[in-house]
Write an enzyme that holds these catalytic residues in place. Structure first.
Site, PDB file in Angstrom:
ATOM      1  N   HIS A 381      34.664  33.278 -32.810  1.00  0.00           N
ATOM      2  CA  HIS A 381      35.714  33.255 -31.538  1.00  0.00           C
ATOM      3  C   HIS A 381      35.507  31.903 -30.898  1.00  0.00           C
ATOM      4  O   HIS A 381      36.559  31.502 -30.158  1.00  0.00           O
ATOM      5  CB  HIS A 381      35.007  34.081 -30.426  1.00  0.00           C
ATOM      6  CG  HIS A 381      33.531  34.126 -30.125  1.00  0.00           C
ATOM      7  ND1 HIS A 381      32.550  34.485 -30.829  1.00  0.00           N
ATOM      8  CD2 HIS A 381      32.928  33.089 -29.117  1.00  0.00           C
ATOM      9  CE1 HIS A 381      31.374  33.970 -30.297  1.00  0.00           C
ATOM     10  NE2 HIS A 381      31.623  33.414 -29.338  1.00  0.00           N
ATOM     11  N   ASP A 382      34.441  31.274 -31.165  1.00  0.00           N
ATOM     12  CA  ASP A 382      34.463  29.742 -30.531  1.00  0.00           C
ATOM     13  C   ASP A 382      34.684  28.803 -31.525  1.00  0.00           C
ATOM     14  O   ASP A 382      34.313  27.432 -31.191  1.00  0.00           O
ATOM     15  CB  ASP A 382      33.108  29.510 -29.947  1.00  0.00           C
ATOM     16  CG  ASP A 382      32.894  30.013 -28.504  1.00  0.00           C
ATOM     17  OD1 ASP A 382      34.021  30.105 -27.834  1.00  0.00           O
ATOM     18  OD2 ASP A 382      31.936  30.200 -28.063  1.00  0.00           O
ATOM     19  N   LYS A 385      35.943  25.273 -30.725  1.00  0.00           N
ATOM     20  CA  LYS A 385      34.951  24.229 -30.109  1.00  0.00           C
ATOM     21  C   LYS A 385      34.669  22.790 -31.047  1.00  0.00           C
ATOM     22  O   LYS A 385      34.619  22.041 -30.504  1.00  0.00           O
ATOM     23  CB  LYS A 385      33.470  24.925 -29.825  1.00  0.00           C
ATOM     24  CG  LYS A 385      33.402  25.713 -28.393  1.00  0.00           C
ATOM     25  CD  LYS A 385      32.070  26.281 -28.157  1.00  0.00           C
ATOM     26  CE  LYS A 385      32.118  26.975 -26.811  1.00  0.00           C
ATOM     27  NZ  LYS A 385      30.742  27.616 -26.693  1.00  0.00           N
ATOM     28  N   HIS A 410      39.832  25.347 -26.233  1.00  0.00           N
ATOM     29  CA  HIS A 410      39.009  25.678 -27.551  1.00  0.00           C
ATOM     30  C   HIS A 410      39.504  27.332 -27.905  1.00  0.00           C
ATOM     31  O   HIS A 410      39.586  27.390 -29.061  1.00  0.00           O
ATOM     32  CB  HIS A 410      37.425  25.807 -27.289  1.00  0.00           C
ATOM     33  CG  HIS A 410      37.027  27.001 -26.656  1.00  0.00           C
ATOM     34  ND1 HIS A 410      36.901  27.224 -25.258  1.00  0.00           N
ATOM     35  CD2 HIS A 410      36.379  28.074 -27.228  1.00  0.00           C
ATOM     36  CE1 HIS A 410      36.459  28.382 -24.878  1.00  0.00           C
ATOM     37  NE2 HIS A 410      36.128  28.907 -26.178  1.00  0.00           N
ATOM     38  N   HIS A 436      39.463  35.763 -26.552  1.00  0.00           N
ATOM     39  CA  HIS A 436      37.753  36.172 -25.783  1.00  0.00           C
ATOM     40  C   HIS A 436      37.436  35.659 -24.551  1.00  0.00           C
ATOM     41  O   HIS A 436      36.733  35.939 -23.788  1.00  0.00           O
ATOM     42  CB  HIS A 436      37.052  35.703 -26.822  1.00  0.00           C
ATOM     43  CG  HIS A 436      36.638  34.278 -26.897  1.00  0.00           C
ATOM     44  ND1 HIS A 436      37.635  33.292 -27.311  1.00  0.00           N
ATOM     45  CD2 HIS A 436      35.563  33.379 -26.403  1.00  0.00           C
ATOM     46  CE1 HIS A 436      37.008  32.123 -27.299  1.00  0.00           C
ATOM     47  NE2 HIS A 436      35.539  32.201 -26.715  1.00  0.00           N
ATOM     48  N   HIS A 437      38.392  34.735 -23.788  1.00  0.00           N
ATOM     49  CA  HIS A 437      38.034  34.286 -22.488  1.00  0.00           C
ATOM     50  C   HIS A 437      39.098  34.816 -21.521  1.00  0.00           C
ATOM     51  O   HIS A 437      39.356  34.525 -20.223  1.00  0.00           O
ATOM     52  CB  HIS A 437      38.163  32.664 -22.498  1.00  0.00           C
ATOM     53  CG  HIS A 437      36.903  32.132 -22.962  1.00  0.00           C
ATOM     54  ND1 HIS A 437      35.994  32.306 -22.444  1.00  0.00           N
ATOM     55  CD2 HIS A 437      36.657  31.431 -24.112  1.00  0.00           C
ATOM     56  CE1 HIS A 437      34.800  31.921 -23.070  1.00  0.00           C
ATOM     57  NE2 HIS A 437      35.345  31.234 -24.076  1.00  0.00           N
ATOM     58  N   ASP A 465      30.131  38.363 -25.739  1.00  0.00           N
ATOM     59  CA  ASP A 465      29.950  36.818 -25.871  1.00  0.00           C
ATOM     60  C   ASP A 465      29.357  36.371 -24.358  1.00  0.00           C
ATOM     61  O   ASP A 465      28.451  35.725 -24.466  1.00  0.00           O
ATOM     62  CB  ASP A 465      31.211  36.075 -25.913  1.00  0.00           C
ATOM     63  CG  ASP A 465      30.983  34.420 -25.928  1.00  0.00           C
ATOM     64  OD1 ASP A 465      29.943  34.082 -26.472  1.00  0.00           O
ATOM     65  OD2 ASP A 465      32.073  34.057 -25.196  1.00  0.00           O
TER      66      ASP A 465
HETATM   67  P1  C2E Z   1      29.387  29.439 -23.747  1.00  0.00           P
HETATM   68  O1  C2E Z   1      28.451  28.907 -23.295  1.00  0.00           O
HETATM   69  O2  C2E Z   1      29.339  30.195 -24.815  1.00  0.00           O
HETATM   70  O3  C2E Z   1      29.638  30.611 -22.615  1.00  0.00           O
HETATM   71  C1  C2E Z   1      30.659  31.628 -22.729  1.00  0.00           C
HETATM   72  C2  C2E Z   1      30.983  32.399 -21.370  1.00  0.00           C
HETATM   73  O4  C2E Z   1      29.871  32.968 -21.082  1.00  0.00           O
HETATM   74  C3  C2E Z   1      31.641  31.395 -20.617  1.00  0.00           C
HETATM   75  O5  C2E Z   1      32.923  31.316 -20.564  1.00  0.00           O
HETATM   76  C4  C2E Z   1      31.151  32.112 -19.253  1.00  0.00           C
HETATM   77  O6  C2E Z   1      32.439  33.210 -18.807  1.00  0.00           O
HETATM   78  C5  C2E Z   1      29.898  32.853 -19.414  1.00  0.00           C
HETATM   79  N1  C2E Z   1      29.032  32.044 -19.121  1.00  0.00           N
HETATM   80  C6  C2E Z   1      27.818  31.304 -19.569  1.00  0.00           C
HETATM   81  N2  C2E Z   1      27.109  30.757 -18.816  1.00  0.00           N
HETATM   82  C7  C2E Z   1      27.221  31.229 -17.474  1.00  0.00           C
HETATM   83  C8  C2E Z   1      26.862  30.979 -16.263  1.00  0.00           C
HETATM   84  O7  C2E Z   1      25.787  30.327 -16.134  1.00  0.00           O
HETATM   85  N3  C2E Z   1      27.303  31.757 -15.260  1.00  0.00           N
HETATM   86  C9  C2E Z   1      28.259  32.573 -15.476  1.00  0.00           C
HETATM   87  N4  C2E Z   1      28.810  33.103 -14.458  1.00  0.00           N
HETATM   88  N5  C2E Z   1      29.128  32.711 -16.601  1.00  0.00           N
HETATM   89  C10 C2E Z   1      28.364  32.093 -17.660  1.00  0.00           C
HETATM   90  P2  C2E Z   1      33.594  29.872 -19.847  1.00  0.00           P
HETATM   91  O8  C2E Z   1      32.915  29.731 -18.359  1.00  0.00           O
HETATM   92  O9  C2E Z   1      34.888  30.119 -20.032  1.00  0.00           O
HETATM   93  O10 C2E Z   1      33.058  28.949 -20.674  1.00  0.00           O
HETATM   94  C11 C2E Z   1      33.386  28.639 -21.973  1.00  0.00           C
HETATM   95  C12 C2E Z   1      32.635  27.666 -22.837  1.00  0.00           C
HETATM   96  O11 C2E Z   1      32.646  26.340 -21.952  1.00  0.00           O
HETATM   97  C13 C2E Z   1      31.015  27.727 -22.503  1.00  0.00           C
HETATM   98  O12 C2E Z   1      30.732  28.640 -23.657  1.00  0.00           O
HETATM   99  C14 C2E Z   1      30.379  26.434 -22.938  1.00  0.00           C
HETATM  100  O13 C2E Z   1      30.464  26.210 -24.158  1.00  0.00           O
HETATM  101  C15 C2E Z   1      31.387  25.480 -22.013  1.00  0.00           C
HETATM  102  N6  C2E Z   1      30.801  25.331 -20.713  1.00  0.00           N
HETATM  103  C16 C2E Z   1      31.417  26.057 -19.584  1.00  0.00           C
HETATM  104  N7  C2E Z   1      30.884  25.543 -18.427  1.00  0.00           N
HETATM  105  C17 C2E Z   1      30.198  24.513 -19.013  1.00  0.00           C
HETATM  106  C18 C2E Z   1      29.057  23.449 -18.100  1.00  0.00           C
HETATM  107  O14 C2E Z   1      29.248  23.405 -16.910  1.00  0.00           O
HETATM  108  N8  C2E Z   1      28.731  22.443 -18.889  1.00  0.00           N
HETATM  109  C19 C2E Z   1      29.075  22.410 -20.158  1.00  0.00           C
HETATM  110  N9  C2E Z   1      28.254  21.330 -20.779  1.00  0.00           N
HETATM  111  N10 C2E Z   1      29.732  23.172 -20.922  1.00  0.00           N
HETATM  112  C20 C2E Z   1      30.223  24.530 -20.318  1.00  0.00           C
HETATM  113 FE    FE Z   2      34.476  30.723 -26.039  1.00  0.00          FE
HETATM  114 FE    FE Z   3      30.275  32.485 -27.738  1.00  0.00          FE
END
Ligand code: C2E
Ligand code: FE
Ligand code: FE
Ligand code: SIN
Ligand code: SIN
Length: 523
Positions: A381-382, A385, A410, A436-437, A465
């Site tokens: 799914h990712d 990235k 991504h 997936h998003h 996820d």
């Molecule tokens: P990921 O870390 O695998 O997170 C996948 C999804 O989990 C996120 O999609 C979000 O829907 C949810 N999620 C993860 N952490 C949180 C959280 O603390 N609070 C909430 N409410 N939901 C959370 P999203 O937001 O579309 O992000 C996709 C990917 O982008 C993330 O995958 C991560 O790799 C990156 N990402 C998102 N926000 C940040 C950030 O602030 N800093 C960094 N370094 N990466 C980020």
């Molecule tokens: Fe993703």
């Molecule tokens: Fe993931």
């Protein structure tokens, strides 16, 4: 007919009052069935007398008697396994016998019984086209009814009957083998396959439809380098599937299996059959069938050998198929892990997402093959990235709006990397990367689709996820405790996630917890 019935030479005939019917010679089991059709009693008697000692291919004769065309039709319908009909032409009318011949071939559709016409007077010979149309073996004038002539006639008729039956059985047997082979070629799962081979093998052993009742116990065992295991079993062995052969099986059976493994070919014994199938990979597959009621004949043997060869080929197909699937699985996990490594997600995130997706897919009611694809494809799914710059992907804090816009690509990057593949699993991975998003309410990315416009694989992986990402530490966040994660799942029911999927997840938290424990992150 008392003249023949008083036979004191050991011949067994039925009750002499039973003038009109079949002679019930139960001791004559395995005899050739001969039907005499004639309106003159004396013809019946003379014929029987002449053939009293007749034997062909180790079998005697069992006579039935009909005295009219109508009787004959009834009796041939009831006894389709009659070998020869000696058929009078003139009975209730002057073509009654020819009517019977037509009835046999056309109405009763009996092509096997041999028909010999017998005419009362010279010059009554049937038309040539009658003989060819109704496949009449021969015709004789009744004046020719000498012992010697009847003997020769019966001998040649039975010989041709026997050959026709052998051909019929051969044809039927081949049809059975072809359908059995087609059946096993469709099975791609090794356990289903092994069970299929066992069932088809048992069916082929019972090709002989006269076998009234025969209980067969069977098992199929797989003998590889380090294990010797029961793969499938029926009858008395039913409970032993999965067991180690050495622990589960009686000594005699074990001896048989060792014998066939040593001999490396099928072994036919009086009451049991031992099959041997080897594969390229060095695995030996053994089949053991017991409880056979009589020896497997030559015809059945050659059919079983044919089937055995097909099983060998099918077995190889399955091994190849499994090899391809294993290769795909490995590649997919390696890709998923490459992503985790790049984004410094040191853990089993993709394995947990795969297992949770499977759980949700099954709970949702997807077909098992689709769930299998989903499970295999979800680790990708990712994948996109990989194309995200390190500074953004591994930023140790919150993203700016611009950074997040780049991060969001991504989804489509992953889709584009996979979509041109011919492989089903990789194509499913493309769909999952793309969807997936997306969110159930339409507020997700990249396309902002909603509800059922999001592929079911995407809807499932979305919830798996996020559930797992929340429970994991990331460079930008700490891991959440489970109760907070569950609260968020409830809040997002019908917003981010499809309601039905949230319900399935929450209803199966014990299994989800087991998955989290089994694939816990190691720091
Ligand atoms: P990921 O870390 O695998 O997170 C996948 C999804 O989990 C996120 O999609 C979000 O829907 C949810 N999620 C993860 N952490 C949180 C959280 O603390 N609070 C909430 N409410 N939901 C959370 P999203 O937001 O579309 O992000 C996709 C990917 O982008 C993330 O995958 C991560 O790799 C990156 N990402 C998102 N926000 C940040 C950030 O602030 N800093 C960094 N370094 N990466 C980020
Ligand atoms: Fe993703
Ligand atoms: Fe993931
Ligand atoms: C049977 O019905 O048990 C079997 C055998 C055979 O004729 O092959
Ligand atoms: C599904 O919708 O469950 C399966 C379709 C696919 O393989 O993409």
């Amino acid at each position: 007919m008392s003249d023949v019935n008083t036979a004191d030479d050991g011949m067994i005939f039925a009750d002499d009052n039973d003038d009109n019917g079949v002679i019930h010679g139960s001791e004559m089991l395995g005899a050739w069935k001969i039907l005499i059709v004639d309106d003159e009693e004396s013809v019946h008697n003379v014929t029987k007398l002449a053939l009293m000692d007749f034997r062909f291919a180790d079998k005697g004769i069992e006579f039935s008697h009909a005295y009219s065309g109508a009787d004959a039709k009834k009796m041939i319908s009831e006894n389709p396994d009659t070998a020869v009909v000696l058929l009078d032409v003139v009975m209730e009318d002057d073509h009654a016998g020819l009517d019977v011949a037509r009835f046999i071939r056309e109405d009763a559709n009996n092509k096997t019984v041999r028909i010999v016409l017998r005419t009362g007077q010279p010059g009554q010979a049937p038309e040539r086209d009658v003989i060819t149309t109704y496949d009449i073996n021969d015709y004789k004038e009744k004046t020719e009814l000498t012992s010697q002539k009847l003997f020769t006639l019966m001998y040649s008729s039975l010989r041709s009957y026997r050959d026709i039956i052998a051909l019929e059985n051969n044809k039927r047997g081949l049809e059975e083998v072809i359908s059995a082979s087609a059946n096993i070629f469709e099975l791609k799962n090794m356990n289903h396959f092994t069970r299929g081979v066992l069932d088809q093998m048992t069916a082929l052993m019972h090709l002989d439809r006269d076998a009234v009742y025969c209980k067969t116990d069977g098992l199929a065992a797989c003998h590889a380098k380090d294990k010797f295991e029961v793969m499938a079993a029926t009858g008395d062995f039913e409970d032993m599937v999965g067991a180690n052969v050495h622990d589960a099986l009686p000594h005699e059976v074990l001896q048989d299996l060792n014998a066939v493994a040593t001999k490396r070919q099928n072994i036919y014994l009086d009451d049991r059959f031992l099959g041997f199938f080897k594969s390229e990979g060095g695995t030996e597959n053994l089949v053991y069938l017991s409880g056979l009621t009589h020896q497997v004949g030559d015809l059945d043997r050659s059919l079983l050998e044919l089937f055995t060869r097909n099983v060998g080929i099918a077995y190889q197909n399955i091994e190849l198929h499994q090899d391809i699937e294993n290769t795909q699985r490995e590649i997919v996990y390696m890709l998923g892990e490459a992503v985790e490594t790049r984004s410094k997600e040191t853990g089993n995130h993709v394995k947990r997402v795969a297992e949770i997706s499977k759980l949700l897919g099954l709970g949702y009611g997807l077909e098992e093959p689709d769930v299998n694809i989903l499970k295999l494809a979800s680790p990708m799914h990712d994948l996109g990235k990989i194309g995200i710059p390190d500074a953004i992907l591994n930023k140790p804090g919150r993203h700016t709006e611009e950074e997040f816009e780049i991060m969001k690509t991504h989804a489509i990057l992953g889709h584009d990397m996979l979509i041109n593949s011919e492989r089903k699993i990789l194509r499913a991975g493309a769909i999952i990367a793309r969807d997936h998003h997306e969110k159930w309410n339409g507020a997700g990315y990249p396309n902002g689709c909603k509800e059922n416009d999001i592929h079911i694989y995407g809807r499932i992986v979305a919830i798996a996820d996020v559930f797992d990402a929340l429970g994991s530490e990331r460079c930008y966040k700490k891991a959440w405790p489970l109760d907070k994660i569950i609260d968020l799942m409830r809040e997002e029911r019908g917003h981010h996630f499809e309601p039905k999927l949230v319900d399935i997840l929450l209803a199966n938290m014990d299994q989800v917890t087991a998955i989290r424990d089994q694939y816990a992150d190691i720091f």
